[in-house]
Design a protein around this motif. Structure first.
Motif, mmCIF file in Angstrom:
data_model
loop_
_atom_site.group_PDB
_atom_site.id
_atom_site.type_symbol
_atom_site.label_atom_id
_atom_site.label_comp_id
_atom_site.label_asym_id
_atom_site.label_seq_id
_atom_site.Cartn_x
_atom_site.Cartn_y
_atom_site.Cartn_z
ATOM 1 N N PHE A 58 46.825 44.471 40.230
ATOM 2 C CA PHE A 58 45.466 44.982 40.353
ATOM 3 C C PHE A 58 44.740 44.257 41.481
ATOM 4 N N GLU A 59 43.855 44.957 42.152
ATOM 5 C CA GLU A 59 42.994 44.307 43.129
ATOM 6 C C GLU A 59 42.035 43.378 42.380
ATOM 7 N N PRO A 60 41.901 42.123 42.804
ATOM 8 C CA PRO A 60 41.053 41.184 42.064
ATOM 9 C C PRO A 60 39.560 41.422 42.228
ATOM 10 N N GLY A 61 39.173 42.196 43.225
ATOM 11 C CA GLY A 61 37.749 42.428 43.429
ATOM 12 C C GLY A 61 37.057 41.209 44.010
ATOM 13 N N VAL A 76 46.524 40.732 41.186
ATOM 14 C CA VAL A 76 46.592 40.253 39.802
ATOM 15 C C VAL A 76 47.731 40.995 39.125
ATOM 16 N N GLN A 77 48.764 40.258 38.686
ATOM 17 C CA GLN A 77 49.915 40.893 38.046
ATOM 18 C C GLN A 77 49.657 41.215 36.581
ATOM 19 N N PRO A 172 41.549 47.239 34.904
ATOM 20 C CA PRO A 172 40.651 46.256 34.285
ATOM 21 C C PRO A 172 39.560 45.789 35.234
ATOM 22 N N ASP A 173 38.441 45.401 34.658
ATOM 23 C CA ASP A 173 37.323 44.835 35.407
ATOM 24 C C ASP A 173 37.603 43.343 35.577
ATOM 25 N N PHE A 174 38.397 43.015 36.612
ATOM 26 C CA PHE A 174 38.854 41.637 36.729
ATOM 27 C C PHE A 174 37.721 40.633 36.953
#
Length: 314
Positions: A58-61, A76-77, A172-174
């Motif tokens: 995922f992109e960590p933002g 983010v794995q 997910p909203d990292f």
């Protein structure tokens, strides 16, 4: 095969000389942009970019700590949220996500579940209120949506083994999750695992950040930090032919190994038969400065590297 090729392979390894540096943090840079410029300049690229789909994550933002520690290309794995000592809620990119459009897997597991071939019992789930709260945190969802996911997890638990897992179309909203882990822990640490094939090139580092409260795990995040080797040969290289191994370079190979966090290592593998040879320091530093400039890295950073010279003789 060994009889035919062995002598030449051994000569490559044992009758050569090389220079290498320790890893240096040169500061933040645009990882993907550097590799794009390197490719346009004609350099070979070994390792990972990563291109979309190459590595699941995922992109960590906008999380400053992650950007400062691992750079803008890190992914983010997985995210794990711990319930007491024996169970957890985990999210990660599904293996078939790129094919079906389903991005995220949600899984509930219990470390005390002794038989991996048997279904997870509902009594082994964390409390409903805890799961609902964490699902709301992970996906910024309302109570109704979280209840839907929880019911789906309980339903699939009857037909799956070891854990309960569902797939959803949300990421997910990292930033929110990272803020929660930071606020609800009093200690954190990193574990690093280097990934590679046959020793080189390393494709990246697998880094796990663990969050603790009073010595007990609150949760963890596993990051993927891409790494690549940028390779070229000096202008004095030339090919030689051999009926067993074909054409090959005998020039000096220059390597800039870097990762998205800003860490860089430099290496020169000299040609076969170079055991008693050396390269003037002024010459190889100038060569690396030119590489840095063409890749968009600060050329003056080359002055911060200390080089070591060694060789192996057959």
């Amino acid at each position: 095969m060994l009889f035919l090729y062995g002598p030449f392979l051994l000569m490559e390894l044992l009758d050569s000389s090389w220079y290498y540096s320790e890893e240096v943090d040169i500061g933040s840079f645009a990882y993907n942009s550097v590799l794009t410029k390197a490719e346009k300049a004609g350099y070979e690229i070994e390792g990972s970019w990563p291109w979309p789909g190459n590595f699941s994550g995922f992109e960590p933002g906008d999380v400053p700590e992650v950007r400062e520690n691992f750079g803008s290309a890190a992914l983010v794995q997985n995210i794990r949220l711990n319930y007491k000592d024996d169970s957890e809620l985990m999210v990660f990119v599904c293996e078939n996500g790129t094919e079906t459009g389903i991005k995220t897997c949600i899984a509930v597991s219990n470390f005390s579940h002794s038989d991996p071939k048997s279904p997870l019992q509902l009594s082994e789930f964390p409390d409903d209120s805890w799961i609902l709260e964490k699902l709301g945190l992970l996906f910024d969802s309302d109570e109704k949506a979280s209840e839907k996911y929880l019911e789906a997890l309980k339903k699939v638990a009857q037909n799956q083994t070891w854990d309960a897992e569902i797939q959803v179309n949300e990421s997910p909203d990292f930033p929110a999750v990272h803020a929660y882990l930071t606020e609800n822990s009093d200690d954190s640490s990193y574990d690093n695992y280097v990934l590679g094939f046959y020793g080189y090139p390393k494709i990246g580092s697998d880094t796990k950040e663990v969050f603790l409260k009073d010595g007990n795990p609150v949760g963890s995040v596993r990051y993927f930090v891409p790494k690549a080797g940028i390779v070229t040969y000096d202008k004095e290289n030339r090919y030689i032919g051999n009926r067993y191994i074909g054409n090959r370079y005998i020039g000096n190979k220059y390597i800039v190994e870097l990762d998205s966090s800003g860490k860089v290592r430099l290496e020169i593998i000299m040609h076969v038969g170079s055991v008693r040879e050396s390269i003037p320091e002024k010459k190889y530093r100038a060569f690396f400065r030119e590489m840095f400039e063409e890749m968009g890295l600060p050329p003056e950073a080359v002055d911060t590297f200390e080089f070591f010279h060694t060789s192996l003789m057959m």
